[in-house]
Design a protein around this motif. Structure first.
Motif, PDB file in Angstrom:
ATOM      1  N   LYS A 249      -2.687  -0.336   7.427  1.00 21.72           N
ATOM      2  CA  LYS A 249      -2.486  -1.655   6.818  1.00 21.72           C
ATOM      3  C   LYS A 249      -2.704  -1.602   5.310  1.00 21.72           C
ATOM      4  N   VAL A 250      -3.792  -0.957   4.876  1.00 23.86           N
ATOM      5  CA  VAL A 250      -4.064  -0.855   3.440  1.00 23.86           C
ATOM      6  C   VAL A 250      -2.951  -0.069   2.750  1.00 23.86           C
ATOM      7  N   TYR A 251      -2.536   1.043   3.374  1.00 26.28           N
ATOM      8  CA  TYR A 251      -1.454   1.872   2.836  1.00 26.28           C
ATOM      9  C   TYR A 251      -0.174   1.054   2.667  1.00 26.28           C
ATOM     10  N   ASN A 252       0.216   0.311   3.689  1.00 25.32           N
ATOM     11  CA  ASN A 252       1.449  -0.480   3.620  1.00 25.32           C
ATOM     12  C   ASN A 252       1.349  -1.606   2.599  1.00 25.32           C
ATOM     13  N   ASP A 253       0.168  -2.203   2.460  1.00 23.32           N
ATOM     14  CA  ASP A 253      -0.015  -3.246   1.443  1.00 23.32           C
ATOM     15  C   ASP A 253       0.152  -2.678   0.038  1.00 23.32           C
ATOM     16  N   VAL A 254      -0.417  -1.492  -0.181  1.00 23.17           N
ATOM     17  CA  VAL A 254      -0.272  -0.841  -1.491  1.00 23.17           C
ATOM     18  C   VAL A 254       1.168  -0.387  -1.711  1.00 23.17           C
ATOM     19  N   LEU A 255       1.751   0.235  -0.689  1.00 15.79           N
ATOM     20  CA  LEU A 255       3.116   0.739  -0.789  1.00 15.79           C
ATOM     21  C   LEU A 255       4.098  -0.365  -1.135  1.00 15.79           C
ATOM     22  N   ASN A 256       3.942  -1.519  -0.517  1.00 15.90           N
ATOM     23  CA  ASN A 256       4.887  -2.627  -0.685  1.00 15.90           C
ATOM     24  C   ASN A 256       4.442  -3.655  -1.716  1.00 15.90           C
ATOM     25  N   HIS A 257       3.437  -3.291  -2.523  1.00 16.54           N
ATOM     26  CA  HIS A 257       2.975  -4.133  -3.633  1.00 16.54           C
ATOM     27  C   HIS A 257       2.547  -5.526  -3.155  1.00 16.54           C
ATOM     28  N   ARG A 258       1.882  -5.556  -1.982  1.00 17.54           N
ATOM     29  CA  ARG A 258       1.414  -6.836  -1.452  1.00 17.54           C
ATOM     30  C   ARG A 258      -0.002  -7.165  -1.902  1.00 17.54           C
ATOM     31  N   VAL A 259      -0.667  -6.206  -2.548  1.00 19.60           N
ATOM     32  CA  VAL A 259      -2.013  -6.431  -3.066  1.00 19.60           C
ATOM     33  C   VAL A 259      -2.068  -5.994  -4.520  1.00 19.60           C
ATOM     34  N   GLU A 260      -2.973  -6.591  -5.246  1.00 16.18           N
ATOM     35  CA  GLU A 260      -3.180  -6.189  -6.644  1.00 16.18           C
ATOM     36  C   GLU A 260      -4.090  -4.964  -6.671  1.00 16.18           C
ATOM     37  N   VAL A 261      -3.620  -3.923  -7.322  1.00 15.41           N
ATOM     38  CA  VAL A 261      -4.365  -2.665  -7.388  1.00 15.41           C
ATOM     39  C   VAL A 261      -5.039  -2.548  -8.745  1.00 15.41           C
ATOM     40  N   ASP A 262      -6.281  -2.144  -8.743  1.00 13.48           N
ATOM     41  CA  ASP A 262      -7.004  -1.918 -10.004  1.00 13.48           C
ATOM     42  C   ASP A 262      -6.220  -0.926 -10.856  1.00 13.48           C
TER      43      ASP A 262
END
Length: 242
Positions: free
Chosen positions: A94-107
């Motif tokens: 889930k975390v990987y897919n959120d990062v991959l698809n730009h669904r979360v703000e990354v530091d």
């Protein structure tokens, strides 16, 4: 015999793409390489991972988060908040897919300085690519399997990358010994490390994250490091430190 050889080759080639390119290069930048070799190993990681392809950007970001937040609730793959490995794997997915698809703000400190090839990613991360590799694995088994139970190995081929990552992150933070005291639960798993090409020296690696040799004691051996030294000597890469 052919199935066993294929499984071993797939395991180690995929693992090398992950530990050498995704982990030590994309996430940690332990060495540099020119654009030709960078693209070569990008494609190498895709072909060897096949149906379980891992995006270099998402891998690098998650791994940097893992080091920064090791064994806390913000760690994307610590075993210490899950009862068993499969739940941890689903959380990591889930975390990987959120990062991959730009669904979360990354530091921003995590989201930089990694290889990006959008065209390769678009192909490699497509269902067409994943299903094609899966079909090739099935076809190989159909031709060379001599017993029905050999087909039980197919899920390993299908999910090679995530399985390797799960073993490293579960075992490497639960079982083994420690050479260095740290705030996390990272450990070294000496006897099994030959199966993971150095990746199970987690305590050593968390102590010195930029060190290309994951072994730290005289009795420890990181199988990937001699290959790195060879690549450095013949000019494929340039080590930041030896």
């Amino acid at each position: 015999m052919a199935i066993l050889i294929f499984l071993i080759l797939h395991w180690y080639l995929s693992l090398f793409g992950q530990t050498f390119f995704l982990h030590r290069y994309a996430a940690h930048k332990m060495f540099t390489m020119n654009k030709f070799w960078e693209k070569f190993f990008y494609i190498f990681a895709w072909v060897t991972q096949g149906s379980s392809y891992l995006n270099a950007r998402a891998y690098a970001i998650l791994h940097r988060m893992h080091h920064a937040y090791s064994d806390t609730e913000q760690d994307p793959h610590t075993p210490h908040f899950f009862k068993e490995v499969f739940t941890m794997m689903m959380h990591t997915k889930k975390v990987y897919n959120d990062v991959l698809n730009h669904r979360v703000e990354v530091d921003p400190k995590f989201d930089r300085n990694y290889p990006v090839y959008p065209v390769i990613d678009k192909i490699a991360d497509s269902w067409a690519s994943r299903l094609t590799f899966a079909a090739l694995y099935i076809a190989f088994y159909a031709v060379f399997a001599t017993q029905w139970w050999m087909f039980l190995f197919l899920p390993i081929n299908f999910l090679m990358g995530p399985i390797q990552g799960a073993v490293v992150n579960w075992a490497g933070h639960k079982y083994g010994y420690r050479n260095f005291e740290s705030d996390d639960h990272s450990k070294n798993t000496l006897l099994w490390d030959i199966l993971l090409m150095g990746e199970l020296f987690q305590n050593n690696h968390h102590q010195a994250g930029s060190r290309p040799n994951f072994a730290a004691k005289w009795y420890e051996f990181d199988p990937t490091y001699p290959i790195i030294l060879l690549f450095n000597k013949i000019g494929i890469i340039k080590l930041a430190r030896v």
